[in-house]
Design a protein around this motif. Structure first.
Motif, PDB file in Angstrom:
ATOM      1  N   ASP A   1     -37.217  17.053  32.552  1.00 33.91           N
ATOM      2  CA  ASP A   1     -36.186  17.970  32.068  1.00 33.91           C
ATOM      3  C   ASP A   1     -34.981  17.196  31.517  1.00 33.91           C
ATOM      4  N   ALA A   2     -34.575  17.503  30.295  1.00 28.18           N
ATOM      5  CA  ALA A   2     -33.444  16.793  29.682  1.00 28.18           C
ATOM      6  C   ALA A   2     -32.188  16.902  30.538  1.00 28.18           C
ATOM      7  N   ALA A   3     -32.059  18.000  31.292  1.00 33.42           N
ATOM      8  CA  ALA A   3     -30.869  18.199  32.130  1.00 33.42           C
ATOM      9  C   ALA A   3     -30.778  17.148  33.246  1.00 33.42           C
ATOM     10  N   TRP A   4     -31.907  16.540  33.586  1.00 32.92           N
ATOM     11  CA  TRP A   4     -31.880  15.510  34.639  1.00 32.92           C
ATOM     12  C   TRP A   4     -30.969  14.344  34.273  1.00 32.92           C
ATOM     13  N   ARG A   5     -30.816  14.090  32.955  1.00 35.49           N
ATOM     14  CA  ARG A   5     -29.978  12.950  32.537  1.00 35.49           C
ATOM     15  C   ARG A   5     -28.498  13.171  32.847  1.00 35.49           C
ATOM     16  N   ALA A   6     -28.141  14.438  33.061  1.00 38.97           N
ATOM     17  CA  ALA A   6     -26.738  14.745  33.389  1.00 38.97           C
ATOM     18  C   ALA A   6     -26.477  14.662  34.893  1.00 38.97           C
ATOM     19  N   LEU A  56     -35.480  14.507  41.766  1.00 41.12           N
ATOM     20  CA  LEU A  56     -34.616  14.944  40.660  1.00 41.12           C
ATOM     21  C   LEU A  56     -34.529  16.474  40.617  1.00 41.12           C
ATOM     22  N   ALA A  57     -35.656  17.135  40.823  1.00 41.85           N
ATOM     23  CA  ALA A  57     -35.662  18.606  40.822  1.00 41.85           C
ATOM     24  C   ALA A  57     -34.833  19.150  41.994  1.00 41.85           C
ATOM     25  N   PHE A  58     -34.937  18.528  43.133  1.00 42.69           N
ATOM     26  CA  PHE A  58     -34.103  18.928  44.285  1.00 42.69           C
ATOM     27  C   PHE A  58     -32.619  18.770  43.950  1.00 42.69           C
ATOM     28  N   ALA A  59     -32.245  17.623  43.375  1.00 47.54           N
ATOM     29  CA  ALA A  59     -30.827  17.381  43.047  1.00 47.54           C
ATOM     30  C   ALA A  59     -30.324  18.403  42.028  1.00 47.54           C
ATOM     31  N   ALA A  88     -39.074   8.783  35.460  1.00 51.16           N
ATOM     32  CA  ALA A  88     -39.201  10.241  35.646  1.00 51.16           C
ATOM     33  C   ALA A  88     -38.099  10.988  34.896  1.00 51.16           C
ATOM     34  N   MET A  89     -36.890  10.440  34.886  1.00 48.32           N
ATOM     35  CA  MET A  89     -35.785  11.061  34.133  1.00 48.32           C
ATOM     36  C   MET A  89     -36.123  11.161  32.656  1.00 48.32           C
ATOM     37  N   GLU A  90     -36.731  10.122  32.118  1.00 43.87           N
ATOM     38  CA  GLU A  90     -37.064  10.134  30.690  1.00 43.87           C
ATOM     39  C   GLU A  90     -38.204  11.099  30.382  1.00 43.87           C
TER      40      GLU A  90
END
Lengths: 253, 253
Positions: A100-105, A66-69, A95-97
Motif C-alpha cells: 500500500d502506497a500509504a505505508w510510505r507515510a 505495516l498493516a497493523f501500524a 514490503a513497503m515498496e
C-alpha cells in the motif's frame, strides 16, 4: 491514529547486550512481530501482543506489521543482533515498496542493536580489528555465484571475513564449498574462529585453520570469523589463545 | 592480586546505546584509560580514576592499562563504538605481545559494543542490509596502497561499504581520492550516506551520490556508507528518503 513501526535489533541474546533504547521501545509497543525465538526473547521486555512467525516468512511478517501500524498499532518488528545486518530492516523496506502506497507515510524507524559478529569477535579477541567483510552464506535469496564472487573479492582485498548463516538443517554443503574456496584463495593456514550461541549457556568457540576446521560443528547458531593474512594468535596458559588482527599493516610484509 | 583488563565499547555515544554489560563493568573498574572524549563519556558511569590520553597514543595507553592491572587494578580501556572495530582491542593485544611476558597471564576480556556503522545505517534505513565491507580510510598505520586494494576489491564484490575515519584535521585528501576511486570502479550514481555525530545533538545525515557528495562536509566525526549496485531509495513526503539494500540479489540483473 499514531501508529508506528520500530524495527528492533535485540542483540545476540542475553539481556546484558540489549540496548536501553531497544528495551524502552519494546515496553511501548502494542504488538511484536518476529521469528518465534526472537519474539520469545522480546516477551521479557513487553506486555505487547506477540505475533511469532516462522523463519522464511519475512515479507509476510513485515506486511502484517505495516498493516497493523496503519490501523494505529505500535508495531515492533524484532531481529536477533542488529536488524540492519541480515535482519528484518531490509524486509520491512521491501514490503513497503511492494505494498500500500500509504505505508510510505508511516512513522518507521530502525533501532540499532549489537550485531552477533561483534560479540563473537570479542569472545575470540579482536579478529575484526582491521578492515573486514561481512557475508551471508545463505543462497536462499541470492545466487551462489554472487557469494563466490564476494568470497573471492574478500580474499583479493586481504580482508578478515565474518560469515553469517553458514548452515541450516537443509543447507549443509554451502559452507564446505565456501571453506574450500577460501582455502584455495587464501591458503589452508588461514585462522578461522567458529562461535556458536555466544553469550548463552551453550556458548562454544573453536579456533582452527581453514584446513583443520571440523565443519560438522557448524549449525544455524554458528558464526564464522576468518582472519586476514595478518591475523595472529597470542597463546595463553590454561586459556584459549587470543585471536586478533593488528592495526598495523606493513607495506613489505 | 585480582587485577583485570576489560576493553569496553561504549557504543556511538548516547546512553541509550550503552550495553548493560559495559555499564556494569565500568561501575566495577578502579581505573579508566581512553582517548579523552571517551574517558569523559565513561565518567558518567564510574567512580574510577580517569586516565585520559591523546589520540594516537594507543599503544602507550594500552601498556599503561596492562601495567596497572598487573599491580592489581581493575583497568577499563574504553573505545567509542565497538572496541574490536578500529578501537582499542587490537592495540591492547599488540601491547601484550610487545610487553612483559607476564601480561599474557592477566585476566583480559573484550566487552563488545554497538559499532557506529550500525547506528548510522539505522538512521539511514538499512544500507548494510546485504553483504558489506568495513574499511578505515586512515593511512596512519597502513599504506594507502592496501586501502586502494581493498576499495577495489569491495567494488569487485559489489559490496556495500562502511568507511571509517574518512578525514581528520590533517588528513583531508584521502577521502577525496577514495571517492574518486569508487566513482571510477562503481560508477558516479552509486548512493552514499554521510552520517555525522549520530545519536548526538549535532547529528547530521546527507544522502547523495558519489558524484554529488560535498566532501567538505566530512570530518573526524563522520562515517560514510556507500551502497552496492542494488542499494535503493524509498522517497517519503516531508522526510528523508529511506536508503536500503534489498536481501534479494537476482542473478540476471
Amino acid at each position: 491514529m499514531s501508529g508506528w513501526v520500530r524495527i528492533i535489533g535485540l542483540g545476540p541474546g542475553p539481556e546484558k547486550w540489549l540496548s536501553p533504547e531497544a528495551r524502552d521501545v519494546l515496553a511501548q509497543a502494542s504488538d511484536v512481530f518476529g521469528y518465534t525465538p526472537y519474539a520469545q526473547t522480546a516477551r521479557a521486555y513487553t506486555k505487547a501482543a506477540l505475533h511469532p512467525s516462522d523463519n522464511g516468512d519475512e515479507i509476510a511478517r513485515a506486511k502484517e506489521a505495516l498493516a497493523f501500524a496503519q490501523r494505529g498499532a505500535r508495531a515492533a518488528v524484532v531481529s536477533g543482533g542488529d536488524a540492519g545486518v541480515f535482519g528484518m530492516a531490509s524486509a520491512v523496506f521491501e514490503a513497503m515498496e511492494q505494498g500500500d502506497a500509504a505505508w510510505r507515510a508511516l512513522d518507521v524507524e530502525v533501532i540499532p542493536g549489537m550485531s552477533a559478529m561483534l560479540a563473537a569477535a570479542a569472545l575470540a579477541g579482536a579478529p575484526l580489528g582491521h578492515d573486514f567483510c561481512v557475508i551471508s552464506l545463505s543462497d536462499r535469496l541470492k545466487p551462489w555465484s554472487i557469494i563466490e564472487r564476494r568470497l573471492r573479492a574478500a580474499c583479493a582485498g586481504d580482508f578478515a571475513i565474518a560469515l553469517y548463516n553458514p548452515a541450516s538443517h537443509t543447507r549443509t554443503e554451502q559452507v564446505k564449498n565456501a571453506i574450500a574456496l577460501l582455502e584455495r584463495e587464501c591458503g589452508a593456514e588461514r585462522i578461522i574462529v567458529l562461535a556458536s550461541n555466544v553469550g548463552r549457556a551453550q556458548e562454544r568457540m573453536v579456533i582452527a585453520t581453514l584446513a583443520t576446521l571440523d565443519s560438522s560443528l557448524i549449525d544455524m547458531r554458528t558464526l564464522l570469523l576468518v582472519g586476514s593474512s595478518r591475523t595472529r594468535l597470542i597463546a595463553r596458559e590454561g586459556k584459549a589463545p587470543l585471536v586478533y588482527t593488528p592495526r598495523f599493516y606493513a607495506e613489505d610484509s
